[in-house]
Design an enzyme around this catalytic site. Structure first.
Site, PDB file in Angstrom:
ATOM      1  CB  ALA A 122      -2.155   3.399 -22.370  1.00  0.00           C
ATOM      2  N   GLY A 125       2.666  13.043 -13.342  1.00  0.00           N
ATOM      3  CA  GLY A 125       3.877  12.531 -13.979  1.00  0.00           C
ATOM      4  C   GLY A 125       4.964  13.567 -14.105  1.00  0.00           C
ATOM      5  CG  ASP A 154      28.882  33.637 -53.005  1.00  0.00           C
ATOM      6  OD1 ASP A 154      28.696  33.492 -54.224  1.00  0.00           O
ATOM      7  OD2 ASP A 154      28.011  33.402 -52.141  1.00  0.00           O
ATOM      8  CG  LEU A 157       1.317   9.854 -19.137  1.00  0.00           C
ATOM      9  CD1 LEU A 157       1.886  10.714 -18.024  1.00  0.00           C
ATOM     10  CD2 LEU A 157       2.441   9.129 -19.875  1.00  0.00           C
ATOM     11  CG  ASP A 189       2.009  21.461 -21.929  1.00  0.00           C
ATOM     12  OD1 ASP A 189       2.139  21.166 -23.127  1.00  0.00           O
ATOM     13  OD2 ASP A 189       1.141  20.937 -21.210  1.00  0.00           O
ATOM     14  NE  ARG A 233     -11.521  24.861 -19.996  1.00  0.00           N
ATOM     15  CZ  ARG A 233     -11.463  25.340 -21.246  1.00  0.00           C
ATOM     16  NH1 ARG A 233     -11.230  24.514 -22.245  1.00  0.00           N
ATOM     17  NH2 ARG A 233     -11.658  26.608 -21.483  1.00  0.00           N
ATOM     18  CD  GLU A 293      -1.418   6.694 -14.737  1.00  0.00           C
ATOM     19  OE1 GLU A 293      -0.923   7.830 -14.621  1.00  0.00           O
ATOM     20  OE2 GLU A 293      -2.647   6.479 -14.601  1.00  0.00           O
TER      21      GLU A 293
END
Length: 742
Positions: free
Chosen positions: A388, A30, A508, A386, A142, A321, A390
């Site tokens: 879901a 994506g 101030d 993603l 990321d 992994r 697709e």
């Protein structure tokens, strides 16, 4: 046209050696899809690791790869095996990944991981800086590269930086356990725009910024010392048309052209026309909730025995992994659960769980999406998910039901899906039953809404909205910087100041001359400030007035030795040079016994807060309070005070981490105007940092030199970033001869 560059851990292509040559294959993910057109269209580069360890490449190999990448407008960041192990497998995947997904038990706090993470982030930043020019935009992606934004911003402040986090950002209570938490936050704040998938992640980030660094956050804007950073939610989409078009093609394919998997599925339905299929697709990871899902399917078969021999769960688990112990144990647990269910409920003609431990080609995925009646997506924590989307895009006949975990970011976009708690196996079992028995009309109605929404906000809309917000923050920053005192503006102001024969200077104290302290009594003037005031007052043309919300005793003790006027408690008391204290207006404090109990109640209920009593005002301080609770209590206190003071001539003033109640009709603006009345000043200067000073900025004549400390919206004519900048300017103004900026 300014360029747009992309930085990610991996380049948007895979590199494979074929003989003596290297072949580049574009990635189909994506991110690669959404970004590919952007950086090319704007003449930028994509910067990332090519996916091959530097140790495995000869100098000739590196040169060959880089020559190939030129045609793809890509720049390679080469990493050796140790860097990959420590930075990627170590800090990124054994620290950030489990922490941000709330699996603290899997974290390895290894300082060597952190050192490698910093070094590799520096490599990425340096590679980007080789191609960046002022005015360019760079979009960093990321959790592997969270330090890169600050590294680039420090080196090239005129570059616009976007950062997108593709995983969840955890709550502060989780994030605070990380030893390097502040460094990561500062790294992200090097960006001009920070994107998250959902508002929840954005909210958690804001909480960490407030608590760790103390920055003020207004709506979705973080006010740093010298600029504004915006954060917002951008739910990532998919290439909707790619999935929808391919699904339509597959449905229309002649039988002889269909894949082996498709023919196997057709054969399955031919043998049992009423058979229902449930689809589960995930990468092997402890965040995906795969064992919970399998056990929930087992519970479903137990609770609804009429569906035994009628429903099959197709489980596609993509290897990931395999060498890591947690993942090996997870794989073993999944294997055992699948074997148990198939042994318990299976028969010669029925396999309850079809289990595939491998990845599948794109076309096979679409076949599964198109064929399965239910998508069962139950991660225990997921940034977006993603799969879901697709599945939705692939349902060309608008049938099908999605069961989605409330812990997936995508759930917030899917009100029409069946939303479940991934740890509630009984609820999941009941949801499977609901999905399988849902009338077709209801399925199509729900799917129609989902498809319209997902199609409208696809990956291209996602990327364009992020870039549009980058342009927006650029415009906001330009507006705020428009009043910034540049070197040329400073020269003009100094020139005006030096030419004047009689100058009134209003200063101030807290937040302007000295930085805020947790203990207000710790904000004493230092030697530098004493010298600055002495230099200003040594020029007989300068009439210096310290105008503050402080009480008169404190300022008298701290600054009484100087040749200055003192206006305190926001204009209640005035002490002229060499004179005594006098009250500017006749006011009283007989209202205090009515207000004090309310403030004391808030002190009792809010740790870290306290009351400061001045002659004619009460102040509730919450700088030491837990930030979120302090802000919440401040809003509550203001609401209750408004009702309490309705019949009194009182005002509520909100300063920097303080709520003050004082007599009405008195403020710094009124006090300053009374002071200059009937005086022939030809230069007026006023400097302040919070909204109590805005009265002064608005009341003083338009040609006054009014200066706001900080980047907030203001009526002042000019802005500087900090107390240090104000002191630097005062030093220049205190010099006897005309001083020019350096």
């Amino acid at each position: 046209m300014n360029k747009i560059h992309i930085v990610s851990n991996r380049l948007p292509l895979s590199i494979n050696k074929e003989g003596s040559d290297y072949k580049l294959t574009p990635s189909v993910g994506g991110l690669a899809t959404g970004m590919r057109s952007i950086y090319r269209e704007y003449g930028g580069k994509w910067i990332g690791w090519p996916g091959i360890a530097e140790n495995d490449l000869t100098p000739a190999d590196e040169k060959a790869i880089e020559e190939k990448l030129v045609g793809e407008a890509c720049l390679a960041v080469h990493l050796d095996k140790e860097e990959i192990n420590l930075y990627y497998e170590g800090f990124s995947n054994n620290v950030i990944w489990p922490l941000f997904h709330y699996f603290a038990q899997f974290i390895e706090y290894n300082p060597a991981y952190w050192d490698a993470y910093k070094e590799v982030n520096r490599k990425f930043a340096d590679k980007a800086l080789e191609t960046l020019e002022d005015g360019d935009t760079i979009w960093i992606h990321d959790y592997q590269l969270m330090l890169v934004p600050e590294m680039i911003k420090t080196a090239k402040p005129k570059v616009t930086i976007g950062f997108f986090l593709h995983i969840p950002f955890p709550s502060f209570e989780v994030f605070r356990t990380l030893p390097w938490r502040t460094e990561l936050i500062r790294g992200m704040l090097g960006s001009d725009l920070i994107g998250f998938h959902t508002y929840d992640y954005e909210r958690h980030f804001f909480s960490s910024v407030r608590r760790l660094l103390g920055y003020e956050i207004s709506f979705n804007q973080i006010h740093l010392e010298d600029r504004i950073v915006m954060a917002d939610a951008f739910p990532m989409g998919i290439d909707y048309d790619k999935f929808a078009i391919k699904a339509s093609e597959i449905v229309q394919k002649p039988v002889q052209e269909r894949s082996d998997l498709h023919r196997e599925l057709e054969k399955y339905f031919h043998l049992s026309p009423d058979r229902k299929l449930i689809l589960s697709i995930d990468r092997l990871d402890y965040t995906k909730g795969i064992p919970n899902r399998i056990r929930a399917f087992e519970s479903f078969l137990e609770k609804y025995p009429q569906f035994q021999n009628e429903v099959t769960l197709i489980m596609l688990v993509v290897p990931s992994r395999d060498s890591v112990e947690q993942y090996r144990l997870l794989k073993s647990e999944v294997d055992e659960l699948v074997g148990r269910i198939n042994g318990r409920f299976g028969s010669v003609n029925y396999t309850p769980v079809w289990y595939f431990y491998r990845s599948l080609p794109f076309e096979n995925l679409i076949e599964l999406y198109s064929t399965c009646d239910v998508a069962l997506i139950t991660p225990v924590r997921d940034g977006m998910n993603l799969v879901a989307k697709e599945y939705i895009a692939s349902r060309v006949n608008q049938s099908g039901v999605i069961i989605i975990s409330e812990m997936a970011g995508v759930a917030q976009e899917m009100g029409e899906a069946i939303v479940i708690n991934p740890n509630n196996e009984e609820q999941i079992a009941d949801s499977i039953y609901q999905a399988l028995t849902m009338p077709m009309e209801e399925q199509k109605s729900r799917m129609n809404f989902l498809q319209k929404r997902i199609k409208r906000y696809d990956v291209f809309k996602w990327s364009s909205e992020f870039l549009k917000s980058l342009r927006k923050i650029e415009a906001i920053q330009q507006t705020f910087f428009a009043k910034r005192i540049t070197p040329s503006i400073q020269d003009e102001l100094v020139d005006r100041f030096q030419k004047a024969k009689k100058r009134a200077i209003f200063l101030d104290y807290d937040g302007t001359l000295v930085s805020f302290k947790n203990d207000p009594q710790a904000a004493k003037p230092d030697e530098e400030l004493h010298n600055l005031i002495s230099n200003l007052t040594s020029d007989e043309r300068n009439i210096v007035t310290i105008i503050s919300g402080r009480d008169r005793d404190t300022l008298q003790n701290w600054l009484g030795k100087h040749h200055v006027n003192l206006i305190v408690e926001h204009g209640v008391w005035l002490k002229n040079i060499g004179g005594d204290w006098q009250m500017i207006d006749n006011i009283n404090s007989n209202w205090k016994p009515e207000i004090r109990p309310l403030m004391e109640n808030f002190v009792d209920r809010t740790p870290g807060t306290f009351i400061e009593e001045k002659n004619y005002s009460l102040v509730w301080h919450y700088r030491k309070a837990e930030p979120d609770q302090g802000e919440q209590r401040a809003n509550q206190l203001k609401d209750e005070l408004r009702n309490l003071i309705a019949n009194h001539n009182l005002e509520i003033m909100e300063g920097n981490k303080v709520i003050e109640v004082k007599a009405g009709g008195i403020n710094k603006g009124i006090a300053a105007m009374r002071f200059i009345k009937d005086e022939n000043f030809d230069c007026l200067v006023a400097m302040g940092d919070d909204w109590t000073d805005e009265y002064m900025f608005r009341e003083l004549p338009e040609d006054s030199i009014t200066i706001k400390v900080g980047m907030k919206k203001t009526a002042a004519a000019y802005k500087v970033e900090s107390v240090a900048a104000i002191r630097k300017l005062l030093k220049v103004l205190g010099e006897k001869e005309t001083a020019k900026s350096v």
